[in-house]
Structure formats: C-alpha cells, structure tokens
Enzyme design. Sequence first.
Site, mmCIF file in Angstrom:
data_model
loop_
_atom_site.group_PDB
_atom_site.id
_atom_site.type_symbol
_atom_site.label_atom_id
_atom_site.label_comp_id
_atom_site.label_asym_id
_atom_site.label_seq_id
_atom_site.Cartn_x
_atom_site.Cartn_y
_atom_site.Cartn_z
ATOM 1 N N GLY A 186 0.674 -1.423 -0.178
ATOM 2 C CA GLY A 186 0.091 0.533 0.319
ATOM 3 C C GLY A 186 0.855 1.679 0.111
ATOM 4 N N ARG A 229 3.045 -16.408 -6.258
ATOM 5 C CA ARG A 229 1.280 -16.697 -5.995
ATOM 6 C C ARG A 229 0.457 -15.651 -6.981
ATOM 7 N NH1 ARG A 229 0.926 -16.901 -0.398
ATOM 8 N NH2 ARG A 229 -0.484 -14.660 -0.660
ATOM 9 N N GLY A 263 6.386 -2.930 3.764
ATOM 10 C CA GLY A 263 6.139 -3.331 5.314
ATOM 11 C C GLY A 263 6.054 -4.823 4.521
ATOM 12 N N ASP A 264 5.860 -5.308 5.936
ATOM 13 C CA ASP A 264 6.378 -6.770 6.589
ATOM 14 C C ASP A 264 5.766 -7.380 5.078
ATOM 15 O OD1 ASP A 264 2.785 -6.566 6.903
ATOM 16 O OD2 ASP A 264 2.941 -7.251 8.215
ATOM 17 N N GLY A 265 4.306 -7.396 4.339
ATOM 18 C CA GLY A 265 4.364 -8.246 3.637
ATOM 19 C C GLY A 265 5.462 -8.272 2.609
ATOM 20 N N SER A 266 5.584 -7.221 2.020
ATOM 21 C CA SER A 266 6.158 -7.331 1.242
ATOM 22 C C SER A 266 8.082 -7.172 1.665
ATOM 23 C CB SER A 266 6.510 -4.876 0.602
ATOM 24 O OG SER A 266 5.049 -5.487 0.012
ATOM 25 N N THR A 274 5.089 2.092 6.618
ATOM 26 C CA THR A 274 3.590 1.622 5.892
ATOM 27 C C THR A 274 2.346 2.109 7.268
ATOM 28 O OG1 THR A 274 1.886 -0.054 7.068
ATOM 29 C CG2 THR A 274 4.065 0.058 8.131
ATOM 30 N N ASP A 279 0.411 1.861 9.153
ATOM 31 C CA ASP A 279 -0.401 0.363 9.890
ATOM 32 C C ASP A 279 1.138 0.508 11.666
ATOM 33 O OD1 ASP A 279 -1.702 0.238 8.072
ATOM 34 O OD2 ASP A 279 -1.071 -1.478 7.982
ATOM 35 N N ASP A 337 3.448 -1.474 11.937
ATOM 36 C CA ASP A 337 3.611 -2.356 12.714
ATOM 37 C C ASP A 337 4.486 -3.296 12.527
ATOM 38 O OD1 ASP A 337 2.683 -3.004 10.560
ATOM 39 O OD2 ASP A 337 1.354 -3.821 10.681
ATOM 40 N N ARG A 373 -23.879 14.940 19.348
ATOM 41 C CA ARG A 373 -24.439 13.770 18.883
ATOM 42 C C ARG A 373 -23.094 12.943 19.201
ATOM 43 N NH1 ARG A 373 -25.516 15.308 12.269
ATOM 44 N NH2 ARG A 373 -27.438 14.792 12.626
ATOM 45 N N MET A 414 -7.649 3.393 9.632
ATOM 46 C CA MET A 414 -6.728 2.072 8.958
ATOM 47 C C MET A 414 -6.013 1.870 10.397
ATOM 48 S SD MET A 414 -6.304 3.018 5.053
ATOM 49 C CE MET A 414 -7.663 2.489 4.312
ATOM 50 N N GLY A 415 -5.470 0.810 9.579
ATOM 51 C CA GLY A 415 -4.355 0.151 10.903
ATOM 52 C C GLY A 415 -4.088 -1.049 10.961
ATOM 53 N N ARG A 416 -4.842 -1.472 9.964
ATOM 54 C CA ARG A 416 -4.483 -3.251 10.477
ATOM 55 C C ARG A 416 -4.678 -3.597 11.489
ATOM 56 N NH1 ARG A 416 -0.353 -6.465 5.787
ATOM 57 N NH2 ARG A 416 0.580 -4.941 8.113
ATOM 58 N N ARG A 471 -23.453 9.035 14.748
ATOM 59 C CA ARG A 471 -22.844 9.668 13.539
ATOM 60 C C ARG A 471 -21.198 8.670 13.363
ATOM 61 N NH1 ARG A 471 -27.406 10.821 12.770
ATOM 62 N NH2 ARG A 471 -28.642 12.168 11.525
ATOM 63 N N ARG A 522 -4.061 7.994 3.824
ATOM 64 C CA ARG A 522 -2.355 7.489 2.544
ATOM 65 C C ARG A 522 -1.765 8.439 1.961
ATOM 66 N NH1 ARG A 522 -3.890 0.739 1.399
ATOM 67 N NH2 ARG A 522 -3.117 2.059 -0.160
HETATM 68 O O1 F6P Z 1 -1.286 -1.478 5.469
HETATM 69 C C1 F6P Z 1 -2.085 -1.083 4.549
HETATM 70 C C2 F6P Z 1 -3.160 0.261 4.555
HETATM 71 O O2 F6P Z 1 -3.565 1.070 4.946
HETATM 72 C C3 F6P Z 1 -4.611 -1.185 6.282
HETATM 73 O O3 F6P Z 1 -4.026 -0.029 7.114
HETATM 74 C C4 F6P Z 1 -5.295 -0.869 5.092
HETATM 75 O O4 F6P Z 1 -5.741 -2.367 5.814
HETATM 76 C C5 F6P Z 1 -4.981 -1.443 3.901
HETATM 77 O O5 F6P Z 1 -3.911 -1.127 3.558
HETATM 78 C C6 F6P Z 1 -6.462 -0.899 2.906
HETATM 79 O O6 F6P Z 1 -5.661 -1.967 1.556
HETATM 80 P P1 F6P Z 1 -6.138 -0.858 0.227
HETATM 81 O O7 F6P Z 1 -4.903 0.249 -0.116
HETATM 82 O O8 F6P Z 1 -5.875 -2.624 -0.597
HETATM 83 O O9 F6P Z 1 -6.998 -1.257 0.094
#
Ligand code: F6P
Length: 358
Positions: free
Chosen positions: A12, A82, A114-117, A138, A140, A142, A175, A182-184, A276, A285
Amino acid sequence: MPKQIAILTSGGDCAGLNAVMRAAVYRADSLGWKVLGIENGTAGLLDSPPRIRGLKPADFNASVMRQGGTILGTTNTRNPFRYPVPGGETRDRSEELIAIIKGLKIDALIGIGGDGSFEIMSRLATQGNLNFVGIPKTIDNDLDMTDFSVGFDTAVAVATEALDRLQPTAASHDRVMILEVMGRDAGHIALSAGIAGGVDVILIPEIPYTVENIAKKINAVKAGGRNFALMIVSEAVKTPEGNKRQVVYQGGEKRYGGIGEFLGPKIAEATGSETRVTVLGHVQRGGAPTYNDRLLASGLGVKAVELVNEGKFGRMVAWRHNEVTDVAIEDAIRQCRVVSMDSSLVHTARALGISFGD
Ligand code: F6P
C-alpha cells in the site's frame, strides 16, 4: 561502469515515499551509484518489457518530495510467488523475476515496503542470492524493530485533523461522532490520533471492549454537562461477539472495514444519543507528508544507500531512539508490532480518562 541500485515501492502507498526515493537517489549519486526505478513493485519487472526507468537527482525537483503517493507506482495484490493469472488461478513467477533482475545487471535492490513486501523480497533475495535492503513504510506502523515507519505520522496527522473537524459539528448537534481509521491488526493510528484529538473512547484490536462500557463512558460525559462525545475505532476491532468486519473486493481481496457502522446504532441505542460514523479510509494515505515523515524518509533513504555501499545486505534501515540504524530484516518481520499494554501511550490515555471500553 558504475554499479546499479534498483529501487521499488511495494504494498500500500503512503505519504513520504517520494521523499524516501529522493534521499536514496541523492545519496547514490554522491557515492557514484546509478539508480534504476522499478515501476509498480516487483510486478513491473514481470511486464514485457520490464517497467524500469533511470532515476537521477534532477528527477526530484522541489515539488516531488512534497507529493503523496509514489512516482513509481505500487501494488499490494501481485505476489510473485502467487502471481494472479487469468481464470482466478495463481502461478509462481519468482524464478522468472530473479532472472530478470540478474539480466538487468542490478547489483543491489532497495525495497520500500511493509511486512508483506519484505517477506516476499527477502524470500526472493535468499532464493536468487540477491543483495537486498529494506526501508520501512506503512501507515499501520506495525513493523518490528523500528519506532516509526514512513507514512504513519502523516496518517495520524490526518486522523487528528478529522477529529478536530468532527468536534465542532458533534457539539453543534449534541452527537456522538465515531471515526473509523485504518491500521490493520495494530491500533497505533487510533491510539495516537485518539489522544491527540481528545476523544472520549478509543477502540483498538488489542483491547477487548463491551458496548455497555462504551455507553457508561459516554453517559458519564453527558452527566458531566458535555453535550457530545468523540470516539475513534480501529478497523480491525472485532464485534463484541468476536467477528471481524471485512469487505471483499475484486479477486477476493479482503480488507477490514465496517466496524464503525456496526457499532454506531448499538451505541445510539445504549446511550440515547444521536450517533454518526465517519470512515476515513485512504485519505490517511494521501496528501503531503508531515515534516516528521520527511525527516524519517530522508534519514532512512540515505542510510539504505550507505548500507548498499558498505555491502551490508539482508538489513532493514530503522529509526530507533531518535537515531537511524539498521536491523536484520527477519527480526523486523518476525512478528506484527501491535500496541503493547505497558506502552506510555496506553497509560497516558487511561490517565486522561479515555475509555478503551474495557
Ligand atoms: O497496510 C496499509 C493499509 O492502508 C491498511 O491500514 C488497510 O487495512 C489496507 O492497507 C487497505 O488496503 P487497500 O489499499 O488494498 O484497500
């Protein structure tokens, strides 16, 4: 022939990526390295012809480092191990990718991810004996072993500004305003923005909550004479029954989303307050990076090239205790760095009377 570094952004996007690349390209130039930019993450190399372009200091005019996004493009859906192919199947294209990198005479690869990459790129590096250095980014925050990753500070600034904008409208209408961020699986954005934005309730995935406890806090706020309340909820917070709220996108890609909308009516019912929900989403982002993200980006970009120049690979550059340093990449991705219960920020929030709904 000068040696070549290839650089790519992966996963991302976030604010500060262009500032990282600028720093890396400037430092590479001063150390006599050529830089190739790979477009669209590793997926760009699998296109025919491979999507690459030379990067020079002149490509980073005064405005580029201020821009959000990534001038190289990125993807978080095309893992070379994959790789999606027509018909919904996937194929392992890692050997093909390694051959392309070698064919391009790339001496070192810098991945901003980030971690996945990093998992993907360090696996590729091991398999293909490639020289790899990672730069953490990232929103997140994390990744382990670094206090901050590029993009987090900007995301928190955006979420804080959203709370600043929600507060007067909440007060005008009596209200409860819920902001979903976000933040996973880590609650860092919600925790930091929640404190900075003066909320009454912070929900993060690390702390179980009940709707009754949230209502108790909101009712106490109202009993104290304030006519509105603010709450921030991190996207990976589960329902009280323990279910994840997710959205399924094209290709079956699942992302968190919807916990705010799920909780809104329940909180309205439990408190009798008009409620709300605002979902901040990808706004976190985009936009110009904060000065903190630009400093981090600059320090990490420079350091990554210096590691390459010293022949130190399999490392991730990191920001620890206000210093730029480097750590083994496997240590950074071994575990997801979630909010620790003994962190100063959790203590601070509780001391300020903010409820975690627990
Ligand atoms: O890892 C960054 C992040 O913005 C997360 O916070 C969020 O869950 C995810 O990516 C959203 O991914 P995409 O851009 O694929 O919708």
